[in-house]
Write an enzyme that holds these catalytic residues in place. Structure first.
Site, PDB file in Angstrom:
ATOM      1  N   ASP A 292       0.868  -1.177   0.000  1.00 44.90           N
ATOM      2  CA  ASP A 292       0.000   0.000   0.000  1.00 44.90           C
ATOM      3  C   ASP A 292       0.905   1.227   0.000  1.00 44.90           C
ATOM      4  O   ASP A 292       1.982   1.179  -0.553  1.00 44.90           O
ATOM      5  CB  ASP A 292      -0.949  -0.032   1.212  1.00 44.90           C
ATOM      6  CG  ASP A 292      -2.264   0.688   0.952  1.00 44.90           C
ATOM      7  OD1 ASP A 292      -2.225   1.885   0.613  1.00 44.90           O
ATOM      8  OD2 ASP A 292      -3.337   0.068   1.079  1.00 44.90           O
ATOM      9  N   HIS A 326       1.255   2.219  -3.330  1.00 50.17           N
ATOM     10  CA  HIS A 326       0.199   3.046  -3.923  1.00 50.17           C
ATOM     11  C   HIS A 326       0.638   4.500  -4.040  1.00 50.17           C
ATOM     12  O   HIS A 326       0.132   5.237  -4.881  1.00 50.17           O
ATOM     13  CB  HIS A 326      -1.082   2.955  -3.093  1.00 50.17           C
ATOM     14  CG  HIS A 326      -1.724   1.600  -3.139  1.00 50.17           C
ATOM     15  ND1 HIS A 326      -2.894   1.309  -2.483  1.00 50.17           N
ATOM     16  CD2 HIS A 326      -1.345   0.451  -3.777  1.00 50.17           C
ATOM     17  CE1 HIS A 326      -3.220   0.041  -2.711  1.00 50.17           C
ATOM     18  NE2 HIS A 326      -2.289  -0.497  -3.478  1.00 50.17           N
TER      19      HIS A 326
END
Length: 473
Positions: A292, A326
């Site tokens: 992430d 991300h």
């Protein structure tokens, strides 16, 4: 000689007059230097914890390095003895040590020697009794983080060893509800009514934290390392892998240093380092390779963020490498109490699996503010989506609209080179009622972006000596 001196004086005056543009630029140079002098001042004022020269080896408290024996009590005893003796260093020697959660106490430095691996139990009941913790920006009573410190001062985790959370497609990860991470249709997961929906409702209704009871029978994963309301925290040199959820999560903490740490963890919501409601944080010389966001600066979700009302501020990120993730440095999405004074410099961001370099994400349920973000001297190899992404319509789930219009202003990027800008050079989606304000690019050069600019509801970006796809802006 006198005439020559007069001519020299006149010549200097003429040169200064002809180069008046350069002379006028000097105050701007000073101003920029002063901005990052503020970052230097933040670092200087962060207190690095110091410890007495005493060592407490966990082997002396019954630990066995066979990777199978439960060493939870050995860690508990060594940490207690160290703290009760005025502090020092708890040594984990080379070898594989299985344990349940580790709870740090004041004046303790948990030190992993080179070759040491701490393996965390896959028995979820080992992380009970519940503790006061947080899940996606909402406080609750839940499973203990794997490494936890609550209201402690002068604590450290140092060394060259590895913390292995042992999360995988059979342990912790399936609870995220994604079959990519081992979830099977019909088995419990975090979006079941008794999990996240129940916690969201408690947030909306302002249920006291002590009554937000989760833990056993629920499916909300614990964070890996969580200093909660701590002061003077050092995390240095160690590696984290196979995390259940967020990896390094300083919450409501002050004076935090994360130095030379490696996070290599590709599970669901495996953010690398998430300071939340925290101030005076220095993240330096680290490598993030994550499932992430690499770094995500947060300050609570919706009513909980507004209840706590502690902005995250004075955060310096430098000399770090961001690989998969991300986003490289992100603000949000749990951001309801706001973020200010973020300094990012001398970092490298490069991976075909890195979505964005700098990212700000919120919506009108979160609200909050982001202001005074300074990014300088960043090398970006490639990103998938955008170099700068500001999104005030962020939302994974439905119904993310509310009455709290976010404020985003003073976002400054300088001296940035991008080889492959991805889908967009810059992607900004502001709000008509409160546009994004004062975004500047100075000496920013982005190559190979499919769409140079997509900007909605923002003041015009101020470009100085900058280009996208070799076109000057």
């Amino acid at each position: 000689m006198k005439k020559m001196r007069i001519l020299s004086t006149i010549t200097i005056a003429l040169i200064c007059s002809l180069l008046s543009f350069s002379c006028k630029e000097q105050p701007k140079t000073t101003e920029k230097a002063d901005v990052f002098a503020q970052a230097d001042s933040i670092i200087k004022n962060i207190q690095i914890p110091q410890f007495p020269d005493k060592e407490f080896n966990i082997m002396d408290f019954g630990a066995l390095a066979d990777g199978k024996t439960d060493n939870t009590q050995a860690f508990i005893k060594a940490i207690a003895e160290c703290s009760n003796s005025g502090g020092g260093k708890v040594i984990v020697p080379a070898g594989a040590f299985l344990t349940g959660p580790i709870h740090l106490k004041s004046n303790v430095n948990l030190h992993l020697n080179e070759g040491a691996t701490v393996l965390f139990s896959t028995d979820q009941k080992a992380y009970l009794p519940m503790v006061h913790t947080s899940y996606e920006g909402v406080e609750l009573m839940n499973y203990s983080p794997l490494i936890y410190a609550y209201k402690q001062k002068n604590i450290a985790i140092t060394g060259k060893g590895t913390f292995d959370g042992q999360a995988d497609n059979e342990n912790w990860w399936p609870w995220c509800g994604n079959n990519k991470y081992g979830h099977l249709e019909g088995t419990p997961q975090q979006r079941d009514d008794h999990n996240l929906p129940a916690l969201r409702k408690m947030n909306e209704e302002r249920t006291p934290v002590a009554e937000r009871i989760f833990g056993e029978g629920h499916q909300l994963r614990p964070t890996f390392l969580e200093p909660f309301e701590c002061e003077n925290v050092l995390i240095q040199g160690v590696t984290f892998t196979n995390a259940p959820f967020w990896v390094i999560h300083p919450i409501k903490s002050n004076s935090v240093t994360v130095n030379g740490v490696t996070v290599r963890s590709h599970g669901p919501n495996n953010d690398g380092c998430d300071p939340e409601y925290s101030k005076n944080v220095h993240i330096v010389n680290c490598t993030f390779d994550t499932g992430d966001d690499c770094i995500a600066i947060k300050s609570g979700r919706n009513n909980d963020g507004r209840r706590v009302n502690i902005p995250s501020e004075n955060i310096v990120v430098e000399n770090c490498m961001m690989k998969d993730g991300h986003g490289g440095v992100v603000m949000g999405s749990e951001i309801s109490a706001g973020v200010r004074n973020v300094f990012v410099r001398n970092c490298s961001m490069d991976s075909p699996n890195l979505d964005r370099a700098i990212r700000i994400k919120t919506n009108t349920l979160r609200g909050g503010f982001v202001e005074n973000v300074f990014v300088r001297n960043i090398k970006v190899g490639q990103v998938k989506e955008a170099v700068l992404r500001i999104n005030t319509y962020y939302g994974i789930y439905a119904n993310q609209e509310g009455d709290f219009s976010p404020s985003i202003k003073n976002i400054h990027l300088e001296d940035i080179e991008v080889e492959n800008g991805g889908e967009y050079g810059v992607l900004i989606k502001g709000r008509r009622e409160n546009p994004v304000k004062n975004v500047t690019f100075t000496n920013v050069h982005i190559k190979n972006a499919k769409t140079p600019l997509s900007v909605e509801n923002s003041e015009p970006i101020q470009f100085t000596n900058s280009s996208i796809n070799r076109t000057a802006y």
